[in-house]
Design a protein around this motif. Structure first.
Motif, PDB file in Angstrom:
ATOM      1  N   ASP A 157       0.814  -1.220   0.000  1.00 13.89           N
ATOM      2  CA  ASP A 157       0.000   0.000   0.000  1.00 13.89           C
ATOM      3  C   ASP A 157       0.845   1.267   0.000  1.00 13.89           C
ATOM      4  O   ASP A 157       0.562   2.219  -0.752  1.00 13.89           O
ATOM      5  CB  ASP A 157      -0.942   0.010   1.211  1.00 13.89           C
ATOM      6  N   LYS A 160       2.358   1.845  -3.439  1.00 14.96           N
ATOM      7  CA  LYS A 160       1.356   2.330  -4.392  1.00 14.96           C
ATOM      8  C   LYS A 160       1.028   3.799  -4.130  1.00 14.96           C
ATOM      9  O   LYS A 160       0.830   4.579  -5.076  1.00 14.96           O
ATOM     10  CB  LYS A 160       0.087   1.487  -4.303  1.00 14.96           C
ATOM     11  N   GLU A 161       0.991   4.201  -2.877  1.00 13.20           N
ATOM     12  CA  GLU A 161       0.735   5.608  -2.558  1.00 13.20           C
ATOM     13  C   GLU A 161       1.812   6.503  -3.152  1.00 13.20           C
ATOM     14  O   GLU A 161       1.523   7.574  -3.699  1.00 13.20           O
ATOM     15  CB  GLU A 161       0.670   5.787  -1.041  1.00 13.20           C
TER      16      GLU A 161
END
Length: 258
Positions: A157, A160-161
């Motif tokens: 996550d 991806k951020e």
């Protein structure tokens, strides 16, 4: 034309050449690990990418190869470890093909998930899945969906951020200027360069890459006189993001060995 880059750390230089639509900011975790380990890290943006200028001219692989060579010369870099991801790997092969003596500056090479020939045909079945002489121009204009994102494992996550925060995004990338580059990238054939690579080479791929067959990556590694293959079991096209701790560890080991 202004080519922009980051130059951080001290020691042996490691130069990162990114893929189509990608940019230098994507290599942030490699920068951190390498600088901490005592290396100098140069991350640059191709023309029409990232922070570099967006000229109408020079949207071809040969010009990007010259850009890379001119960067190495302008910074007077020696004993370079050149790391190319996706199109950046073929920019590196183009540089090896064009430069009078590329091994004067580059002494090790890392190619990440890129076939030296994208178009499949009678003599080559290890290009980009589903791309043929008949549909390559339609593919370059995205007239059909030629990549299977379902194969690509999800990024962590927080990775991806970071990727989503980098501009220009896929939606805002200047395809109007870079389309000719993508076409040239897709129709080029660098297979004749591979057996002439005169430096130790590490070929990296992800087990679940949506683009290339493992057999093609093995051909790349086996055809380089001093090549080896590494397969990341939980990655697709971007093992330097999906599995960056292990990627960094292997990169540091490879550099230390050569």
């Amino acid at each position: 034309m202004t080519l922009r880059y980051d130059d951080e750390g001290e020691g042996r230089p490691v130069v990162f050449s990114s893929g189509f639509q990608a940019q230098s900011a994507h290599f942030v975790w490699q920068r951190d690990a390498l600088v901490q380990a005592g290396y100098r890290v140069i991350r640059y943006d191709h023309r029409c990418h990232g922070r570099s200028d967006l000229p109408e001219h020079g949207q071809r692989m040969s010009r990007l190869a010259l850009d890379l060579g001119e960067l190495l010369t302008a910074l007077d870099l020696r004993d370079v470890v050149l790391v190319g991801h996706s199109m950046g790997a073929n920019v590196s092969l183009a540089h090896f093909s064009i430069a009078t003596n590329p091994w004067e500056r580059t002494t090790a090479f890392v190619a990440v998930d890129q076939s030296p020939k994208i178009v499949n045909g009678e003599d080559w079945q290890w290009g980009l899945r589903g791309i043929t002489e008949q549909n390559v121009f339609d593919a370059a204009h995205f007239r059909f969906e030629w990549f299977d994102n379902a194969r690509e494992p999800a990024m962590p996550d927080f990775v991806k951020e970071l990727v989503d925060s980098i501009e220009p995004s896929w939606e805002t990338f200047p395809f109007d200027k870079a389309r000719r580059l993508l076409i040239d990238h897709m129709v080029s054939d660098w297979r004749d360069v591979v057996p002439r690579i005169a430096v130790p080479t590490l070929v990296i791929t992800g087990r679940h890459t949506p683009f290339y067959e493992l057999e093609g990556m093995r051909w790349f590694a086996d055809t380089v006189p001093d090549g080896r293959l590494s397969v990341f079991e939980h990655s697709g096209h971007d093992p330097y993001l999906n599995e960056y701790p292990e990627f960094n560890a292997q990169l540091l080991e490879f550099i230390a060995q050569h």
